[in-house]
Each structure stands twice: as structure tokens, then as C-alpha cells.
Motif scaffolding. Structure first.
Motif, PDB file in Angstrom:
ATOM      1  N   ILE A 118      13.554   1.253   4.014  1.00  0.00           N
ATOM      2  CA  ILE A 118      12.817   1.232   5.272  1.00  0.00           C
ATOM      3  C   ILE A 118      11.338   0.986   4.935  1.00  0.00           C
ATOM      4  O   ILE A 118      10.810   1.515   3.955  1.00  0.00           O
ATOM      5  N   THR A 119      10.687   0.145   5.737  1.00  0.00           N
ATOM      6  CA  THR A 119       9.278  -0.178   5.441  1.00  0.00           C
ATOM      7  C   THR A 119       8.345   0.755   6.215  1.00  0.00           C
ATOM      8  O   THR A 119       8.752   1.407   7.190  1.00  0.00           O
ATOM      9  N   ALA A 120       7.095   0.778   5.794  1.00  0.00           N
ATOM     10  CA  ALA A 120       6.073   1.559   6.496  1.00  0.00           C
ATOM     11  C   ALA A 120       6.003   1.123   7.964  1.00  0.00           C
ATOM     12  O   ALA A 120       5.968   1.952   8.878  1.00  0.00           O
ATOM     13  N   GLN A 121       6.027  -0.188   8.176  1.00  0.00           N
ATOM     14  CA  GLN A 121       5.957  -0.698   9.554  1.00  0.00           C
ATOM     15  C   GLN A 121       7.127  -0.185  10.400  1.00  0.00           C
ATOM     16  O   GLN A 121       6.935   0.194  11.561  1.00  0.00           O
ATOM     17  N   GLN A 122       8.302  -0.151   9.818  1.00  0.00           N
ATOM     18  CA  GLN A 122       9.472   0.327  10.575  1.00  0.00           C
ATOM     19  C   GLN A 122       9.337   1.803  10.944  1.00  0.00           C
ATOM     20  O   GLN A 122       9.721   2.213  12.036  1.00  0.00           O
ATOM     21  N   GLY A 180      -3.137  -0.515   2.360  1.00  0.00           N
ATOM     22  CA  GLY A 180      -1.795  -0.886   1.896  1.00  0.00           C
ATOM     23  C   GLY A 180      -1.134  -1.892   2.825  1.00  0.00           C
ATOM     24  O   GLY A 180      -1.655  -2.213   3.895  1.00  0.00           O
ATOM     25  N   ASP A 181       0.042  -2.364   2.388  1.00  0.00           N
ATOM     26  CA  ASP A 181       0.783  -3.403   3.109  1.00  0.00           C
ATOM     27  C   ASP A 181       1.882  -2.745   3.948  1.00  0.00           C
ATOM     28  O   ASP A 181       2.768  -2.089   3.398  1.00  0.00           O
ATOM     29  N   PRO A 182       1.855  -2.923   5.262  1.00  0.00           N
ATOM     30  CA  PRO A 182       2.869  -2.300   6.137  1.00  0.00           C
ATOM     31  C   PRO A 182       4.299  -2.694   5.780  1.00  0.00           C
ATOM     32  O   PRO A 182       5.226  -1.990   6.144  1.00  0.00           O
ATOM     33  N   LYS A 211       5.926  10.093  -2.847  1.00  0.00           N
ATOM     34  CA  LYS A 211       5.741   9.691  -1.442  1.00  0.00           C
ATOM     35  C   LYS A 211       4.682   8.593  -1.388  1.00  0.00           C
ATOM     36  O   LYS A 211       3.537   8.829  -1.784  1.00  0.00           O
ATOM     37  N   ASN A 212       5.044   7.430  -0.896  1.00  0.00           N
ATOM     38  CA  ASN A 212       4.047   6.349  -0.884  1.00  0.00           C
ATOM     39  C   ASN A 212       3.534   5.976   0.512  1.00  0.00           C
ATOM     40  O   ASN A 212       2.636   5.152   0.637  1.00  0.00           O
ATOM     41  N   LEU A 213       4.086   6.603   1.565  1.00  0.00           N
ATOM     42  CA  LEU A 213       3.479   6.425   2.898  1.00  0.00           C
ATOM     43  C   LEU A 213       2.771   7.725   3.270  1.00  0.00           C
ATOM     44  O   LEU A 213       3.402   8.780   3.352  1.00  0.00           O
ATOM     45  N   VAL A 214       1.455   7.626   3.445  1.00  0.00           N
ATOM     46  CA  VAL A 214       0.666   8.804   3.797  1.00  0.00           C
ATOM     47  C   VAL A 214       0.276   8.703   5.267  1.00  0.00           C
ATOM     48  O   VAL A 214      -0.341   7.712   5.682  1.00  0.00           O
ATOM     49  N   ILE A 215       0.657   9.700   6.034  1.00  0.00           N
ATOM     50  CA  ILE A 215       0.298   9.758   7.456  1.00  0.00           C
ATOM     51  C   ILE A 215      -0.765  10.828   7.598  1.00  0.00           C
ATOM     52  O   ILE A 215      -0.528  12.005   7.310  1.00  0.00           O
ATOM     53  N   VAL A 265      -1.431   3.833   3.912  1.00  0.00           N
ATOM     54  CA  VAL A 265      -2.006   4.946   4.664  1.00  0.00           C
ATOM     55  C   VAL A 265      -2.076   4.555   6.135  1.00  0.00           C
ATOM     56  O   VAL A 265      -2.596   3.479   6.480  1.00  0.00           O
ATOM     57  N   TRP A 266      -1.579   5.419   6.968  1.00  0.00           N
ATOM     58  CA  TRP A 266      -1.592   5.177   8.417  1.00  0.00           C
ATOM     59  C   TRP A 266      -2.127   6.436   9.094  1.00  0.00           C
ATOM     60  O   TRP A 266      -1.824   7.557   8.682  1.00  0.00           O
TER      61      TRP A 266
END
Lengths: 284, 284
Positions: free
Chosen positions: A21-25, A49-51, A77-81, A119-120
Motif C-alpha cells: 500500500i502506498t502513502a497516497q493510498q 517524500g514521494d506519495p 515505519k516509513n510513513l510519518v503522520i 511525511v504527511w
């Protein structure tokens, strides 16, 4: 061999699908599930980063400091919210820092790139939820549900105590490193407005104008604004006080709440709360 | 009887002339004597009271809090010259507070009216002086003249110490009630940028980008700006630190300096420094 190879390929492909699953998803899913219409004007956007990056795990935090990124990466963990900015301003504008080749920006961006991180920011819409996700988490962390106003969830009527005792109990409950209070220590208080973060002096002062509010508990504010206001209210014997928790502990539990919610929405990868450390210490 | 009456009238008139300098006349003299061209866009304007009011004495202060006004009035000073705002915002806009009949505004304005006081702000031009009047006063208060850069007076090279010891000495020298530091306690430091008040994160971060600056000493800043920046610099082992004195003690000595200067410019009435009390205390 054929059937075996095929089943291997199918299994690998299924595994790839569930883990890739991607960050964008994930963010698209948050848009859909958050329960409030998505604003066109919002700071809730990708900051680095790249979504399209496949996500190995999600770290939810209060502020995406370098230290948080390091701990998130170490935990896979590579997606940081993050609730608060990544690059030192509300809009995370980095053009000027880039022009000057700022060494802190360079180091942080390099770390994000090398660890394939994204990062989002999740600020506006987490506050817009009903109830406000930050208020909800903070209320639970304080154990104040039973004192909460039904119609105005940021208002609380506590058993009467003194300002000094109230401040001490907040410091202990939220493990605050350095806290600041304005007002008479011995003042009896029970009527509280909880206004986490930096909601702005207008919101804070309006709350303090109310007859049913004695203490505003906030994250931070410029010292010539609500601080001077409450100092003046004190000199005028108006029975008002201000407790400044500092920003991170004033909202952090609201992002712990967010982590619990996100676990119900994203199940393909682990979702973990990475608490932001408080930056402050005080000299002797 | 005639000559006696005449000489009485003349004497009274002379006395009236020497004591009846107005607030406007004093401010006109500041415009003329400050040594820098007066800006058209400036916050250095009257904030309350009638500029035509005869002045009984001048109170110079860091922030015209209600407490400062009370002490100034008690000391017979009805012109208050303040570095920081009177009404809780940089531009001292009171329209919204008035609309809401804000009780703190009402009390403060009533006190000003009843005591025939006038409040005028002296911010931009006192900073614009060469050297900056606030920097000058703060440098003297710290006893740092001998460490000061000749070309860049906000930079200092101190004898090497630790961040912790530096912070302790500042807390003691400036009698700071609650202070906050970001960075490694044991870090060796000697290269300092002194940036009093709330100069903004761009100024602060630019100073910290320099190879010859290890510590920025400031008044205040939002916590998601320079605070996060220095927290990140620390995580990246970049040998940077931030000391937040809080706003009032970071500039107060600069207004003591202003008092000394004003005594040389205004001699008709007493000019006195009325220190602004720090609003903060910390719970146990």
C-alpha cells in the motif's frame, strides 16, 4: 513444475499487494474516513517524500522532529503522520532554507530520502472531527470526561482546587518538562477552558471573557497577547488565570487518540504512536 | 497691590510653563532627538489617553501592564512610555475587545482615564538607533561589553563554558522566573548571538546557520519554529542551542537604558524607570 511456479507467483503477488500500500493510498483512505468534508485550503498535505512510496508502517506523532523520524525509521515505519510542522513554519515553506543551504534542512531531508520516508501532516481535519480528535485525546489523558460540558466539550467544571494545585496536577499527569502559569497561586478555581496548541489569542481571550471560565489551559501564545491580558486581569482582581502547558504536551494525547483511530482504518501495515519528546529543560 | 499681583501671576505662569509640558511635546522631542529618521509605518504611536495632557512625570517601561500603570500613577507619573503593546496585540487594535465590552479592557481604560494617563509606544525607533538601544542595555546588564564583536554587536565570544552553566548565569543575572533551554546541557559553548524579544524565526535561524554562532539567546518564538529547528540541529549533532529568556527580561534592561537617555532629553518633569514584573511562575 508449472502449477508450483504459478502458485508461488500468485502467493508472492498477493503478499506484495497486501504490503505494498502506498502513502497516497493511506492518505486517500484518511480523506474518505475522517468524517468531515475535505477542505481545499488546508495544511494537511505531504511535506516530504514521494506519495507513491510503498509503506512499511505508519508512525503517528505530534511533531515530526528529526528525533521522531529517527525512531520511526528504526522501528520500520516509513510513513510519518504529524500534527505539527516538519520544517519550522506553519506552511512548511522551505524555499528560503534551501536557498541558504541550511544545514539542518539538508540533514533532515537527506535522512528522509535515505530511509524512503514520507511525511504527511494531519492537523486541520483531525481538529475538525466531532468531537475534535485532539480535545478527545486530551480529555481522556486528563481523566476529565466526567467534568466535561455536554454542549461545549472544551469547558470543564472540576472540583474546586487552587490554581497552584491544578497546575501541579497537570504537570504531573502530562509529564511536562517546563510549564508556565500566570495568575494568583492561591486563587480558588473550578471552571476551566481547555484550549490545546496555539489556538490564537482571540480564541483564548474570548474564552476568558466568559463568566463561566476562570482558567484557560493552553499550549502556547505570544507573551504580549494572552499572557499580558491575564496578567492585567489579575491586577484588576478579575479572577482569571492562564496555564501554558507548552505545545507538545498540550496536544500529544490527541495524536495518541489519532493512532487508535487510524488502526481501525489502515490494517495492511502496522500503525504505531511515536511520542514526540519535549525539547525544553530549565537551568537550576 | 498691582506689581505684587503681576509678579504673582508671572511666577505662576512661569511655573505652569515649566511643569505643563504635554505628552505630545515630549514625543515630538523624542522624534527630533532619537537620531534616526522617523518612519511613516511604525507602531511607535499613542495607544491611550489624550496627547494634549500636561505631563506630571514620565514612566519608562518594558510593557505597559495594568500593574505598571498602577505603580506609575502611584509615583505621580502620567506619561507611560512602553516598549511592548498595551492592549494584547502588536498593533494594539482594540475594536474587537470594545465590541465585546471586554472587562479587562474596560478596567484598564477606565484606570487610564481616571488618572489622566497617556501611553505611548517606543519600539521600532529605539531598536533602530545605532547601536540598537535594547542591545546596548542588555549588553551592559550582562556585563558582556568585552566579549562583543565590534562589527556585529549582537555577536559575542565568551570564555568557554557549558550550555547549562551559561543558562544558569543568565537566569541569575537577569532574575528570570521561568526559563527554557533547548540543546545538550553539557555542550561546550562560547559563540553567542543575543537576539532579544521576538525577532522572528527567520532572524534567529539565520543567526544559528552561521559557523560562528553556537547559541541563540532570545526572548520568545513559536515552538514549531526555532524551537523545533534547534531540537533537530541537536538530533543532527550540529552543536547548536537555544536559550529562551522569556520576553520581558530579554529586553527590560534596554528600556532602563532608554530611561537614562530620556533623562538627557526631557528635563521639565521627572523621568523614572518602572520595571515590568515577569508574569510567570512554575508549579512544583
Amino acid at each position: 513444475m508449472r502449477p508450483i511456479l504459478l502458485s508461488f507467483v500468485l502467493a508472492a503477488s498477493a503478499a506484495a499487494q497486501t504490503t505494498q500500500i502506498t502513502a497516497q493510498q493511506i492518505i486517500d483512505r484518511i480523506h474518505k474516513e475522517v468524517g468531515v468534508p475535505w477542505r481545499t485550503q488546508t495544511v494537511d498535505t505531504f511535506k516530504a517524500g514521494d506519495p507513491r512510496t510503498p509503506v512499511t508502517g505508519v508512525a503517528v506523532t505530534m511533531m515530526a522532529t528529526f528525533d521522531v523520524l529517527q525512531r520511526a525509521a528504526a522501528a520500520g515505519k516509513n510513513l510519518v503522520i504529524t500534527h505539527e510542522p516538519t520544517f519550522y513554519s506553519h506552511l512548511d515553506g522551505i524555499a528560503d532554507l534551501e536557498k541558504r543551504n541550511d544545514p539542518v534542512l539538508v540533514a533532515k531531508e537527506a535522512f528522509i530520502r535515505e530511509h524512503h520516508m514520507v511525511v504527511w501532516r494531519f492537523h486541520d481535519h483531525w481538529h475538525m472531527r466531532q468531537p475534535d480528535g485532539i480535545q478527545l485525546g486530551m480529555t481522556k489523558a486528563l481523566g476529565w470526561e466526567k467534568y466535561q460540558s455536554a454542549s461545549e466539550p472544551h469547558l470543564f467544571t472540576l472540583p474546586e482546587t487552587t490554581l497552584s494545585e491544578l497546575a501541579e496536577s497537570l504537570k504531573k499527569k502530562l509529564s511536562i518538562s517546563v510549564m508556565r502559569v500566570v495568575g494568583d497561586r492561591s486563587m480558588k478555581v473550578s471552571k476551566i477552558a481547555l484550549i490545546p496548541g496555539a489556538a490564537g489569542s482571540e480564541t483564548q481571550i474570548k474564552a476568558l471573557e466568559r463568566g463561566d471560565v476562570e482558567v484557560a489551559i493552553i499550549g502556547e501564545v505570544p507573551e504580549w497577547e494572552t499572557v499580558e491580558y491575564v496578567d492585567d486581569a489579575t491586577a484588576a482582581h478579575q479572577h482569571k488565570a492562564l496555564i501554558m502547558l507548552t505545545h507538545i504536551p498540550s496536544e500529544q494525547a490527541g495524536m495518541e487518540e489519532c493512532t487508535q483511530w487510524l488502526k481501525t482504518v489502515v490494517k495492511e501495515v502496522p500503525v504505531e504512536f511515536v511520542p514526540t519528546k519535549q525539547p525544553f529543560w530549565e537551568p537550576k
